[in-house]
Design an enzyme around this catalytic site. Sequence first.
Site, PDB file in Angstrom:
ATOM      1  N   GLU A 244      -6.778  -1.368 -15.570  1.00  0.00           N
ATOM      2  CA  GLU A 244      -7.308  -1.954 -14.440  1.00  0.00           C
ATOM      3  C   GLU A 244      -8.331  -1.035 -13.392  1.00  0.00           C
ATOM      4  OE1 GLU A 244      -5.259  -5.047 -12.569  1.00  0.00           O
ATOM      5  OE2 GLU A 244      -6.572  -5.060 -10.809  1.00  0.00           O
TER       6      GLU A 244
ATOM      7  N   ASP B  79       1.975  -3.635  -9.679  1.00  0.00           N
ATOM      8  CA  ASP B  79       1.838  -5.042 -10.052  1.00  0.00           C
ATOM      9  C   ASP B  79       2.197  -5.170 -11.466  1.00  0.00           C
ATOM     10  OD1 ASP B  79       0.698  -5.477  -7.829  1.00  0.00           O
ATOM     11  OD2 ASP B  79      -1.467  -5.502  -8.400  1.00  0.00           O
TER      12      ASP B  79
ATOM     13  N   HIS C 211       0.938  -1.173   0.029  1.00  0.00           N
ATOM     14  CA  HIS C 211       0.044  -0.002  -0.056  1.00  0.00           C
ATOM     15  C   HIS C 211       0.748   1.199  -0.064  1.00  0.00           C
ATOM     16  CE1 HIS C 211      -4.084  -1.680   0.424  1.00  0.00           C
ATOM     17  NE2 HIS C 211      -3.342  -2.802   0.816  1.00  0.00           N
TER      18      HIS C 211
ATOM     19  N   LEU D  11      -1.394 -12.695  -6.254  1.00  0.00           N
ATOM     20  CA  LEU D  11      -0.259 -12.804  -6.956  1.00  0.00           C
ATOM     21  C   LEU D  11      -0.483 -11.995  -8.322  1.00  0.00           C
ATOM     22  CD1 LEU D  11       0.596 -16.486  -6.171  1.00  0.00           C
ATOM     23  CD2 LEU D  11       1.542 -14.296  -5.264  1.00  0.00           C
ATOM     24  N   SER D  12      -1.505 -11.336  -8.478  1.00  0.00           N
ATOM     25  CA  SER D  12      -1.680 -10.430  -9.696  1.00  0.00           C
ATOM     26  C   SER D  12      -1.843 -11.334 -10.911  1.00  0.00           C
ATOM     27  CB  SER D  12      -0.296  -9.526  -9.853  1.00  0.00           C
ATOM     28  OG  SER D  12      -0.240  -8.521  -8.930  1.00  0.00           O
ATOM     29  N   SER D  13      -2.762 -12.011 -10.868  1.00  0.00           N
ATOM     30  CA  SER D  13      -3.442 -12.662 -12.124  1.00  0.00           C
ATOM     31  C   SER D  13      -3.641 -11.803 -12.998  1.00  0.00           C
ATOM     32  CB  SER D  13      -4.448 -13.859 -11.740  1.00  0.00           C
ATOM     33  OG  SER D  13      -5.353 -13.173 -11.041  1.00  0.00           O
ATOM     34  N   SER D  14      -4.046 -10.497 -12.448  1.00  0.00           N
ATOM     35  CA  SER D  14      -4.777  -9.418 -13.392  1.00  0.00           C
ATOM     36  C   SER D  14      -3.590  -8.787 -14.228  1.00  0.00           C
ATOM     37  CB  SER D  14      -5.707  -8.668 -12.740  1.00  0.00           C
ATOM     38  OG  SER D  14      -5.038  -8.154 -11.280  1.00  0.00           O
TER      39      SER D  14
HETATM   40  C1  GLA Z   1      -2.866  -4.515  -4.829  1.00  0.00           C
HETATM   41  C2  GLA Z   1      -2.805  -3.414  -5.792  1.00  0.00           C
HETATM   42  C3  GLA Z   1      -1.231  -2.899  -5.987  1.00  0.00           C
HETATM   43  C4  GLA Z   1      -0.892  -2.458  -4.496  1.00  0.00           C
HETATM   44  C5  GLA Z   1      -0.979  -3.704  -3.297  1.00  0.00           C
HETATM   45  C6  GLA Z   1      -0.877  -3.441  -2.048  1.00  0.00           C
HETATM   46  O1  GLA Z   1      -1.943  -5.672  -5.442  1.00  0.00           O
HETATM   47  O2  GLA Z   1      -2.891  -3.926  -7.320  1.00  0.00           O
HETATM   48  O3  GLA Z   1      -1.320  -1.858  -6.706  1.00  0.00           O
HETATM   49  O4  GLA Z   1      -1.255  -1.414  -3.994  1.00  0.00           O
HETATM   50  O5  GLA Z   1      -2.291  -4.154  -3.643  1.00  0.00           O
HETATM   51  O6  GLA Z   1       0.525  -2.984  -1.857  1.00  0.00           O
END
Ligand code: GLA
Length: 385
Positions: free
Chosen positions: A164, A176, A36, A129-132
């Site tokens: 996004e 991400d 964050h 884990l940022s699949s998006s």
């Molecule tokens: C998600 C958001 C990121 C970041 C994290 C927290 O993954 O996509 O941009 O803010 O939360 O660190």
Amino acid sequence: MSDIRDDVRDTFAELYGAQPDGLWSAPGRVNLIGEHTDYNEGFVLPFAINRRTVLALGLRDDRRLRVGSAFADEVVEIALDELAPDALHGWSAYPLGVAWAFGQFGADLAGAPGVDIYLESTVPVGAGLSSSAAIESAVAVALNDVWQLGFDRQTLAKVGQLAENRAVGAPTGIMDQSASLLGRKDSAVFLDCRSLDSEVVPLGLAEDDLQLLIIDTGVSHDHATGGYADRRASCEKGARILGVESLRDVSVDDLPQARELLDDETFRRVRHVVTENQRVLDTVRTVREQGPTAIGPLLDASHVSMRDDFEISVPELDLAVETAQANGAIGARMTGGGFGGAAIALVSSEGVSRIQVAIDGAFAEHGFGQPTMFVVTASDGATRE
Ligand code: GLA
């Protein structure tokens, strides 16, 4: 041996009746530390993981876009000229949102041909884990290539972020997509989210015989609603009252004065961001000077800050972290946006299975659903295959 690339190529051919013009891929990411902080113009230290979205793309001779994926039964089709955030729904908002976002960054798409896309992913969905971002980054590099736009990777990250934010509707930061696009094998990406300057930081995990274990709690989160946006609003409120452009401009030494000016909840939100920025800087220095074994206490402190000050952890994440720590992890913390998703534990290679067994047992004892655990390695970012 079956490879996801073969599957993607074959399914593309079945779906669209032609061979693709190429394959591209982009990884998910795990954040080592710096949570964050990105939308507060601070510092982050994520790395790209060895789980990827792979897509096949074929050029068309009209201006239509079609996207299919293993996530959905239906192929979604739209004309390039009809792209708009409101016209995009469901999972297809990720890939088609990227096509739309290119136009917002000044890409001249007047003569651009339509494309057919099919994609599959080995990045678990909803695990933090940022699949998006893996989808957005794969589509961004593919379209950048075939439309010959010449955007650099920083700009591609912004294109993915805009998709996004506007097409999907999640008010997320730049971390991400940056990790997915800038990642390097065995290294983390140290990113200044204000300047977007980045440095590759070799992690040296293998040299110290360490592994990074992901503990996916299975508690699903959604950053398009609720807590994530609330936290972001608290940070903006804190910055406004403190008279700074963003919390990046507040240092640890400013905290006693901030406490006088802010209500208790806003102060704790601010304190998390300010101390987390410092922990990222400390982690980068520690890895470089002493190696990764020395960063454990920083990971642990990050979790406490997210649990108590930012209040984005959940009981399953706390249990995963505490059990890992009690069973010999060098450090552990929740990772990603919070409210569910995954924790990470930095673990000596010989301790991985002991910690997995302990976490499984602890979850069962607490009546929590069974977590999914696996080791990830730091990998290269988005690429043409
Ligand atoms: C998600 C958001 C990121 C970041 C994290 C927290 O993954 O996509 O941009 O803010 O939360 O660190």
